[in-house]
Design an enzyme around this catalytic site. Structure first.
Site, PDB file in Angstrom:
ATOM      1  N   LYS A  97      91.002   8.560 103.864  1.00  0.00           N
ATOM      2  CA  LYS A  97      89.664   8.835 103.300  1.00  0.00           C
ATOM      3  C   LYS A  97      88.604   7.997 104.008  1.00  0.00           C
ATOM      4  CE  LYS A  97      91.362  10.045  98.735  1.00  0.00           C
ATOM      5  NZ  LYS A  97      91.922   9.499  97.496  1.00  0.00           N
TER       6      LYS A  97
ATOM      7  N   GLN B 189      91.337   5.301  93.065  1.00  0.00           N
ATOM      8  CA  GLN B 189      92.583   5.972  93.425  1.00  0.00           C
ATOM      9  C   GLN B 189      93.585   5.912  92.268  1.00  0.00           C
ATOM     10  OE1 GLN B 189      93.105   7.686  96.272  1.00  0.00           O
ATOM     11  NE2 GLN B 189      95.203   8.217  95.701  1.00  0.00           N
TER      12      GLN B 189
ATOM     13  N   ASP C  56      85.328  12.607  92.090  1.00  0.00           N
ATOM     14  CA  ASP C  56      86.605  13.219  91.719  1.00  0.00           C
ATOM     15  C   ASP C  56      86.428  14.304  90.654  1.00  0.00           C
ATOM     16  OD1 ASP C  56      88.987  12.437  93.001  1.00  0.00           O
ATOM     17  OD2 ASP C  56      88.979  10.477  92.012  1.00  0.00           O
TER      18      ASP C  56
END
Ligand code: GUN
Length: 300
Positions: free
Chosen positions: A54, A98, A121
């Site tokens: 990422k 995460q 997200d």
């Protein structure tokens, strides 16, 4: 007729190219550089690989990348304090924590402490509610990537019969919402579904997101259906040599490809789209935060 291969790797490169163009415009015309903060707690090896990837791709499209690595035994209060700091930081337009988090941390509490406008997200309860009511929201990256590929392949999916196998908060449920918002007729199937093969056989679109290697065989697939395989499962591959492994999806690729009209491979299908959509969401969040027009074709 063998199925058309939906090339997620190429599609993701195109999406990243569009993101990079928008980033250039934001910098040149407005002096703004979109920034993505990624928080990793602990040393989960798979998470470390994702986070590295990422960070690399964030920089490649010209955005700022802020990485925060915390010890596995970090106190919840310290993680919440970091998120609060990132929420207030005007250089940070997107925040990703995460998952999975170490067991002593309350995942729901942590996710819901992120500013919904920076929740790239799309996991915050506000964004879940906005998506569920068809309002503008941040949309979870993997389902957004699947939707982009379906729209690209079909033009419109209005009126099509779609079956989503799996009911996770990260993929199954938001995927079903997105399909419904695009006027597909949607069934969510799961481990308790009665006669799953018959349910899947009705579908024009099958999205498999269960995390069980090759559980969908070709004879469940309607002739000409589109198969989107979200699963990424590592299995033993003794044919490659002792101790070797390979990646497979939730669908048995060879048999499904014989009946499907189109199918995403594993690897190289849905996987690369997830990070591309994370970058797209960060640009979208940056535009919204600054009252600027959103990039076209990069949102739901
Ligand atoms: N872990 C596995 N997939 C994801 C994802 O899409 N977002 C976050 N935050 N963590 C994950």
């Amino acid at each position: 007729m063998p199925a058309t291969l939906i090339d997620g790797k190429a599609f993701a490169a195109t999406v990243r190219g569009k993101v990079a163009q928008h980033v250039t415009r934001l910098k040149d015309d407005h002096g703004i550089t979109p920034g993505l903060a990624v928080v990793l707690v602990g040393e989960d090896p798979a998470s470390q690989v994702y986070v590295r990837s990422k960070g690399k791709m964030t920089l490649e499209v010209g955005m700022n990348s802020f990485e925060h690595r915390l010890d596995a035994d970090t106190a919840e209060a310290d993680l919440l304090a970091l998120i609060d700091q990132l929420n207030r930081d005007p250089a940070v337009h997107g925040i990703l924590v995460q998952l999975p988090l170490p067991k002593h941390l309350n995942e729901d509490l942590v996710i819901n402490s992120i500013d919904p406008a920076k929740d790239v997200d799309g996991f915050h309860i506000s964004n879940v509610g906005l998506l569920g009511t068809g309002q503008k929201s941040m949309v979870p990256c993997t389902p957004l990537g699947c939707l982009m590929m379906l729209r690209d392949h079909h033009g419109t999916i209005s009126g099509m019969d779609a079956v989503v196998i799996g009911r996770s908060n990260i993929v199954g449920k938001p995927m079903a919402q997105l399909l419904l918002n695009d006027s597909a007729t949607v069934t969510i199937a799961h481990s308790r579904t009665k006669d799953l093969p018959e349910v899947v056989r009705r579908a024009d679109i099958v999205v498999a997101a269960v995390g069980r290697p090759e559980m969908v065989p070709g004879d469940w697939i309607k002739e000409g259906a589109t198969v989107i395989d979200v699963g990424i499962n590592r299995i033993d591959a003794p044919e490659k040599g002792e101790g070797k492994t390979r990646l497979v999806g939730d669908c048995h690729f060879e048999s499904c490809a014989e009946r499907a009209g189109a199918i995403t491979p594993v690897p190289g299908g849905v996987g690369p789209m997830t990070i591309a959509c994370l970058l797209a969401n960060t640009v979208t969040a940056c535009c919204r935060a600054n009252g600027l027009a959103e990039p076209e074709g990069l949102t739901a």
